[in-house]
Scaffold this motif. Structure first.
Motif, PDB file in Angstrom:
ATOM      1  N   LEU A 104       0.815  -1.215   0.000  1.00 39.30           N
ATOM      2  CA  LEU A 104       0.000   0.000   0.000  1.00 39.30           C
ATOM      3  C   LEU A 104       0.849   1.266   0.000  1.00 39.30           C
ATOM      4  O   LEU A 104       0.423   2.294  -0.530  1.00 39.30           O
ATOM      5  CB  LEU A 104      -0.932  -0.003   1.216  1.00 39.30           C
ATOM      6  N   PHE A 244     -14.432   3.269   4.743  1.00 41.07           N
ATOM      7  CA  PHE A 244     -13.822   2.390   5.736  1.00 41.07           C
ATOM      8  C   PHE A 244     -14.885   1.828   6.676  1.00 41.07           C
ATOM      9  O   PHE A 244     -14.917   0.628   6.961  1.00 41.07           O
ATOM     10  CB  PHE A 244     -12.761   3.160   6.525  1.00 41.07           C
ATOM     11  N   TYR A 360      -9.448   0.909   1.979  1.00 38.58           N
ATOM     12  CA  TYR A 360      -8.316   1.846   2.085  1.00 38.58           C
ATOM     13  C   TYR A 360      -8.432   3.026   1.130  1.00 38.58           C
ATOM     14  O   TYR A 360      -7.531   3.856   1.061  1.00 38.58           O
ATOM     15  CB  TYR A 360      -6.999   1.115   1.814  1.00 38.58           C
ATOM     16  N   VAL A 363      -8.518   6.432   3.050  1.00 35.91           N
ATOM     17  CA  VAL A 363      -7.687   6.536   4.256  1.00 35.91           C
ATOM     18  C   VAL A 363      -6.457   7.376   3.955  1.00 35.91           C
ATOM     19  O   VAL A 363      -5.757   7.106   2.982  1.00 35.91           O
ATOM     20  CB  VAL A 363      -7.267   5.140   4.751  1.00 35.91           C
ATOM     21  N   LEU A 368      -2.278   4.738   7.208  1.00 38.91           N
ATOM     22  CA  LEU A 368      -2.346   3.422   6.585  1.00 38.91           C
ATOM     23  C   LEU A 368      -1.981   2.310   7.563  1.00 38.91           C
ATOM     24  O   LEU A 368      -2.585   1.238   7.561  1.00 38.91           O
ATOM     25  CB  LEU A 368      -1.429   3.367   5.356  1.00 38.91           C
ATOM     26  N   ALA A 371      -4.892   1.778   9.776  1.00 38.25           N
ATOM     27  CA  ALA A 371      -6.004   1.201   9.031  1.00 38.25           C
ATOM     28  C   ALA A 371      -5.785  -0.280   8.735  1.00 38.25           C
ATOM     29  O   ALA A 371      -6.713  -1.092   8.848  1.00 38.25           O
ATOM     30  CB  ALA A 371      -6.222   1.971   7.728  1.00 38.25           C
ATOM     31  N   THR A 372      -4.552  -0.652   8.351  1.00 36.73           N
ATOM     32  CA  THR A 372      -4.283  -2.067   8.084  1.00 36.73           C
ATOM     33  C   THR A 372      -4.410  -2.891   9.361  1.00 36.73           C
ATOM     34  O   THR A 372      -4.930  -4.007   9.344  1.00 36.73           O
ATOM     35  CB  THR A 372      -2.887  -2.262   7.479  1.00 36.73           C
TER      36      THR A 372
END
Length: 447
Positions: A104, A244, A360, A363, A368, A371-372
């Motif tokens: 990402l 999200f 994602y 975001v 990141l 978020a992951t």
């Protein structure tokens, strides 16, 4: 390697139960212990990647997973197996989200769908090979061989990562939220313990209920804590991002139902229908084959219908495919079983590709890692809940029917509950705006 491991274990479960002197339903803890460990340790993965470097953490995770696989293959009892699976879960918790993070951080938004598809294609080789390989290894060698096959994969993987993946710069993130991690991890462990033991006579009466209350209290405290601290273990502020929020909530409900299927199908084919592990593996192979075939078609479907429509109508189709499994009986032709599982694999693969891409999309780059971690934690928790719910439904159906073991009707109950959960995800997709994901999939027709 991780996907291969998940699918071969489900196929080998009845053989493991016989060899270790355990009930096949009890042996489900060999799957859920791994998934719970994944769930508990994933929130730490983003901080670890930032602090020590994503490549270095990725390599350490592969090494841990490989060593734990060897320990699983040497286990002589259920407790040893659970301990090795927990260690394996620690490796998987760092391996999968950190590997996704490496991708990402190096792609643009308009390349996200293509990159996610390419990332998923090699990972699907595991489920494609898992059921037949697991079945043949179990019948021809031993269930222990399904863990030993990870050893050469892990060694080759370490060499490839060391040689081919560039080293990303480290950063100095704030200290990890230790209280938050402790609260989240303990709450999740309590909830999974409850699902594994409730109504099954494995522990004294009222212990599961007491642990459930403790888990709910700790979960409430964890949410309150994470909302108040500046760098929480789980960043709930991400739920203010519409794409999200919707994909996490709808995806969680869907994955709980979908997570029941890989547990139920091998058991139904072997215990309910009397098939061997290799026969079961060849039939279960249809699900993974459908998932593999769908990946190249995902972009076309999303361009044609858009993210919201795909999530809504595909959830309905996937639920129908699982409900159809409730009609499975020993007299069904193998071709009909294969075709049903193939269709289900197609539907679930499209849903997972869609959510894994959209989650994602909006975001910020700086979030990141958070978020992951958040997304991966919820995904693994939902899959663990799927296995636990499937085992609980089977046990409840067997008990209510007064039978000594699972019969086809008990598996039908499990499939119907899974289908109902997946169907609940369809209306949740309506919270997405019609134009959701247009920055990812360019050129789609507007409805």
């Amino acid at each position: 390697m991780q996907n291969l491991d998940s699918t071969v274990v489900a196929t080998a479960l009845p053989s493991m139960a016989r060899d270790l002197g355990e009930d096949p339903l009890t042996m489900g803890v060999a799957i859920t212990s791994y998934l719970v460990a994944l769930t508990v340790f994933i929130p730490l993965s983003g901080w670890m990647a930032d602090r020590f470097g994503a490549k270095q953490v990725f390599m350490a995770a592969i090494a841990t997973f490989t060593v734990a696989s060897a320990l699983c293959g040497m286990s002589q009892g259920l407790l040893e197996m659970v301990g090795a699976r927990v260690l394996q879960g620690l490796g998987g918790a760092m391996m999968v989200p950190v590997g996704r993070l490496l991708l990402l951080r190096r792609v643009k938004k308009d390349e996200l769908l293509t990159a996610t598809t390419w990332l998923s294609m090699p990972a699907l080789l595991g489920p494609v090979m898992g059921p037949p390989v697991g079945g043949f290894l179990t019948d021809l060698v031993s269930w222990r061989a399904v863990f030993w096959i990870n050893l050469p994969v892990g060694v080759v993987g370490l060499l490839l990562v060391w040689r081919l993946i560039p080293t990303l710069p480290k950063s100095l993130p704030p200290p990890p939220d230790v209280p938050g991690l402790a609260l989240v991890g303990t709450a999740l462990a309590c909830l999974m313990f409850t699902f594994e033991t409730l109504g099954r006579g494995l522990v004294p009466r009222f212990v599961p209920e007491a642990v459930l209350v403790v888990g709910l209290v700790l979960g409430t405290l964890a949410v309150r804590h994470c909302l108040r601290v500046p760098n929480p273990a789980i960043d709930f502020s991400l739920l203010r991002t519409p794409s999200f929020s919707v994909t996490v909530t709808a995806g969680t409900v869907f994955r709980v139902g979908a997570g029941m299927v890989p547990f139920l199908v091998p058991l139904a084919l072997q215990i309910g229908f009397g098939n061997s592990a290799s026969q079961s593996g060849m039939i279960s192979f249809a699900t993974a084959l459908g998932a593999f075939v769908m990946k190249p078609m995902a972009q076309f479907a999303l361009r044609l219908a858009g993210f919201r429509n795909v999530l809504m109508w595909n959830a309905v189709a996937a639920a129908f495919s699982v409900a159809l499994c409730a009609a499975f009986r020993p007299g069904w032709p193998v071709a009909a079983l294969f075709a049903t599982l193939l269709f289900g694999g197609l539907c679930r693969s499209l849903y997972f590709t869609t959510t894994n891409t959209l989650v994602y999309a909006e975001v910020p780059h700086a979030k990141l890692s958070a978020a992951t971690s958040f997304s991966s934690t919820v995904q693994q928790l939902s899959m663990a809940l799927g296995v636990a719910v499937a085992a609980a439904v089977l046990q409840a159906s067997v008990t209510l029917g007064g039978r000594g073991g699972p019969a086809p009707v008990d598996f039908s109950a499990g499939f119907l509950i899974g289908a109902a959960l997946m169907l609940l995800a369809a209306p949740l997709a309506l919270r997405l705006p019609p134009e959701a994901g247009e920055g990812i999939v360019t050129g789609r027709r507007r409805g």
